[in-house]
Design an enzyme around this catalytic site. Structure first.
Site, mmCIF file in Angstrom:
data_model
loop_
_atom_site.group_PDB
_atom_site.id
_atom_site.type_symbol
_atom_site.label_atom_id
_atom_site.label_comp_id
_atom_site.label_asym_id
_atom_site.label_seq_id
_atom_site.Cartn_x
_atom_site.Cartn_y
_atom_site.Cartn_z
ATOM 1 N N PRO A 2 0.833 -1.171 0.000
ATOM 2 C CA PRO A 2 0.000 0.000 0.000
ATOM 3 C C PRO A 2 0.886 1.245 0.000
ATOM 4 C CG PRO A 2 -0.741 -1.585 1.619
ATOM 5 C CD PRO A 2 0.456 -2.150 0.984
ATOM 6 N N GLU A 3 0.681 2.092 -0.971
ATOM 7 C CA GLU A 3 1.370 3.376 -1.024
ATOM 8 C C GLU A 3 0.349 4.452 -0.676
ATOM 9 O OE1 GLU A 3 3.619 3.672 -4.699
ATOM 10 O OE2 GLU A 3 3.637 1.501 -4.932
ATOM 11 N N ARG A 113 2.398 -11.003 5.562
ATOM 12 C CA ARG A 113 3.850 -11.099 5.705
ATOM 13 C C ARG A 113 4.394 -10.454 6.969
ATOM 14 N NH1 ARG A 113 6.308 -9.499 -0.038
ATOM 15 N NH2 ARG A 113 8.259 -10.002 0.965
#
Length: 274
Positions: A2-3, A113
């Site tokens: 996510p940016e 992750r």
DNA sequence: AGTGTATCCTGCAGGC
DNA sequence: TGCCTGCAGGATACAC
């Protein structure tokens, strides 16, 4: 990860759900995801109430009634998943932290992750942390002139500079690569060799790409989902990122993949001369 | 100062 | 079907 556009979409989604709700309890299922001792993290939040939800760079920022900030860096696969019931939201596949809300309901920080981090910052810590990040690329104060001065002070490849959150907050690999394609600048160009014209083009391109991606609800390549479960749509508008071997949409030259700084960049050899 | 490398993790796609 | 390798939207620490 996510940016900026994904963090913005998540923040907007939660801003319609969380303000006014209280935190009944916090369960830390994955201790490596919270900064500091997990018990302390949870206990300090219990009884507090959400005031607003916003964003800084690519971080989602939840502001509580006492000025405490819960700052979520989503890493590569972090998600914030609201659920109506008291337990783990059903859409949460890898819950790491649960925020149980007063009156039922629960928000999960979910992260396959676990590169993401959730931290609790006092008002003073928040100020210091926020100051350590670069300017918001979509803010009014982020001008072409400011970008030009930023670029002029570094010899590193411009893509690396765009990814450095201390210089500019919010761009990641996808949007940096896309902005450089629009600006017709090679990702490896030393930042201080980009002239005034290039800086103006890059400034315009970066803002254009980020705004379009916010409008599209972000980019979903794999894991990313908005809080409502929807996928982003910006992947349909990519011109360079992930398009190795496919024709440049401007000139038909095959897009190339190059690797530096440990990550892939994509560019058109003809439109973006090095 | 800038760059390459490794590290934290899991899942998935592709090759065989 | 299964095994193996490489790769992934991030951030940081380290050595050179």
């Amino acid at each position: 990860m996510p940016e900026l556009p994904e963090a913005e979409t998540i923040a907007r989604g939660l801003a319609g759900v969380l303000p006014g709700r209280s935190i009944r309890a916090v369960t830390v299922l994955r201790e490596d995801v919270v900064a500091g001792p997990p018990l302390e993290f949870g206990e300090a939040l219990e009884g507090r109430r959400f005031r607003e939800v916003g964003r800084r760079g690519k971080n989602v920022v939840m502001v509580l009634d006492d000025g405490t900030r819960v700052v979520v860096n989503l890493g590569m696969t972090g998600r914030l998943v609201p659920g109506a019931g008291p337990g783990t939201p059903s859409a949460s596949t890898h819950p790491a932290v649960l925020f149980h809300l007063g009156g039922g309901g629960c928000v999960a920080y979910d992260d396959v992750r676990r590169f993401g981090r959730v931290r609790r910052l006092s008002p003073a810590e928040w100020t210091r942390w926020s100051r350590s990040l670069g300017p918001e690329p979509l803010s009014r104060s982020f001008t072409g002139k400011r970008l030009r001065s930023l670029l002029s002070r570094s010899r590193s490849p411009v893509r690396s500079l765009l990814l450095d959150q201390r210089k500019i907050a919010g761009a990641g690999n996808i949007y940096a690569v896309e902005a450089l394609w629009f600006a017709r600048i090679h990702p490896r160009t030393p930042a201080n060799e980009i002239g005034e014209g290039g800086a103006v083009r890059l400034h315009r391109a970066l803002r254009r790409v980020l705004r379009a991606a916010v409008s599209a609800g972000g980019t979903t390549l794999r894991n990313y989902r908005a809080p409502d479960g929807n996928e982003g749509l910006f992947q349909r508008q990519l011109h360079a990122y992930g398009r190795e071997g496919r024709p440049c949409t401007r000139c038909r030259t095959p897009i190339e993949r190059i690797v530096f700084g440990g990550r892939s960049a994509f560019c058109c050899r003809r439109c973006q001369p090095s």
